[in-house]
Design a protein around this motif. Sequence first.
Motif, short mmCIF file in Angstrom:
data_model
loop_
_atom_site.label_atom_id
_atom_site.label_comp_id
_atom_site.label_asym_id
_atom_site.label_seq_id
_atom_site.Cartn_x
_atom_site.Cartn_y
_atom_site.Cartn_z
N MET A 152 38.64 46.88 52.02
CA MET A 152 39.14 46.56 51.03
C MET A 152 38.13 45.33 50.11
O MET A 152 38.35 45.31 48.79
N SER A 153 37.55 44.59 50.80
CA SER A 153 36.54 43.74 50.43
C SER A 153 35.41 44.36 49.52
O SER A 153 35.17 43.94 48.40
N GLY A 154 34.92 45.53 49.65
CA GLY A 154 34.24 46.28 48.86
C GLY A 154 34.93 46.42 47.49
O GLY A 154 34.11 46.60 46.36
N ALA A 182 46.22 46.48 46.32
CA ALA A 182 47.00 47.61 45.82
C ALA A 182 46.36 49.03 45.99
O ALA A 182 47.20 49.81 46.07
N ARG A 183 45.35 48.89 45.79
CA ARG A 183 44.32 50.25 45.89
C ARG A 183 43.68 50.45 47.31
O ARG A 183 43.21 51.54 47.77
N SER A 184 43.98 49.43 48.38
CA SER A 184 43.37 49.59 49.50
C SER A 184 43.95 50.75 50.45
O SER A 184 45.07 51.33 50.27
N VAL A 185 43.12 51.15 51.44
CA VAL A 185 43.37 52.04 52.40
C VAL A 185 43.10 51.52 53.82
O VAL A 185 42.37 50.61 53.74
N VAL A 186 43.71 52.31 54.61
CA VAL A 186 43.40 51.74 56.11
C VAL A 186 42.47 53.04 56.65
O VAL A 186 42.54 54.04 56.50
N PHE A 209 37.20 44.54 57.73
CA PHE A 209 36.59 44.22 59.07
C PHE A 209 35.29 43.52 58.32
O PHE A 209 34.43 43.98 57.71
N ALA A 210 35.21 42.29 59.10
CA ALA A 210 34.06 41.29 58.52
C ALA A 210 33.21 41.07 59.68
O ALA A 210 33.75 40.41 60.68
N VAL A 282 39.02 58.79 52.89
CA VAL A 282 39.15 57.47 52.25
C VAL A 282 37.68 56.71 51.71
O VAL A 282 37.86 55.51 51.58
N ALA A 283 36.69 57.53 52.27
CA ALA A 283 35.34 56.78 52.12
C ALA A 283 35.05 56.22 50.75
O ALA A 283 34.25 55.29 50.53
N ASP A 284 35.74 56.78 49.56
CA ASP A 284 35.44 56.19 48.20
C ASP A 284 36.00 54.91 48.16
O ASP A 284 35.87 54.28 47.25
N ARG A 285 36.81 54.62 48.87
CA ARG A 285 37.64 53.29 48.77
C ARG A 285 37.44 52.24 49.93
O ARG A 285 38.08 51.29 50.11
N PHE A 286 36.55 53.05 51.13
CA PHE A 286 36.37 51.96 52.08
C PHE A 286 35.01 51.38 52.40
O PHE A 286 34.10 52.19 52.56
#
Length: 316
Positions: A152-154, A182-186, A209-210, A282-286
């Motif tokens: 999500m941080s990206g 709202a747009r995040s994915v697992v 994940f940080a 989900v690579a384009d949102r992770f």
Amino acid sequence: MKPLLIVNPQSAGGKTGALFEKMRGPIERHLGHVDVVFTERSRHAVDIARDAASEGRGMVISVGGDGSIHEVVCGLMEARDAGKKLPKFGIIGAGTGGDYRRTLGFENRLDRYCEAIAEGKTRAVDIGRFSYATHTGERKSSYFVNILSVGMSGLVDQLVAESTRTLGGTMAYFTSSVKGLARSVVGRVKCTIWREDGSREETIETRCFAICNGRYFGSGMQVAPMAHPDDGLFDVVDLGAASRLRFFMVSSRMYTGTHVHSLDVKHYRCERIQLELLNEDVADRFLLDVDGEPLGRLPLEVEMVPGAIEVLVPKQ
């Protein structure tokens, strides 16, 4: 040679460039005459810092935000890897987030930054070296000084870059975080970590994940309140895969650092870590967040470079 100031005129929404001549007088009263170079494009500070180290500068100072610090550090590390002796590194914070200077104990005042540089107290800080995939799939490597996170941080980084800064850095990050959630994915991530006693592998599910060298990201969120930038280890914080509402409740506690007590959050320490995304859909949102800058995506490999750079810090 005189100290070199690498100034990002676009930091703080362009205020740094507009106000720098007013800043120069107080800076030179503390430090004497200085040389100044303004960055003209993204990653320009990398080239300037690398060249400054190669020509034997004794001191290089970043004037800008966390992104400016990141770029200068990358340039210094490239020079280090080429066998060059590195200058001392000074920080004059003039950006949106100010997260790395918080870890180092700086008060956000021009006179305090200048006093720390003039007093000459240094701290040998660790640097992270990593390899990653660009958005076009090319493999590249780089460095980070504060925090590298994925998920999500990206997304939040991209939204911050697109947002107005008129309400200040903290509000920009907060509102972008809400939109990002709202747009995040697992992500399902294959994770391999190394310490002196060996390695272990597991599959995790997470929204964020940080991998932390510093304590703060997102303009004051204490994602890793236990982290120290000079202990030779990363503090890894997995924020988990809870529902969006529960994730919001847990992550909102990062401003006080109490999120680490949540059952959803996991923490461990390592010298090296490797991450591979298993659900490629989900690579384009992770995505990667590297010292507050959107950069690329998984797969990712990170290793610690202990005590790599001498940073001028305030007396405690």
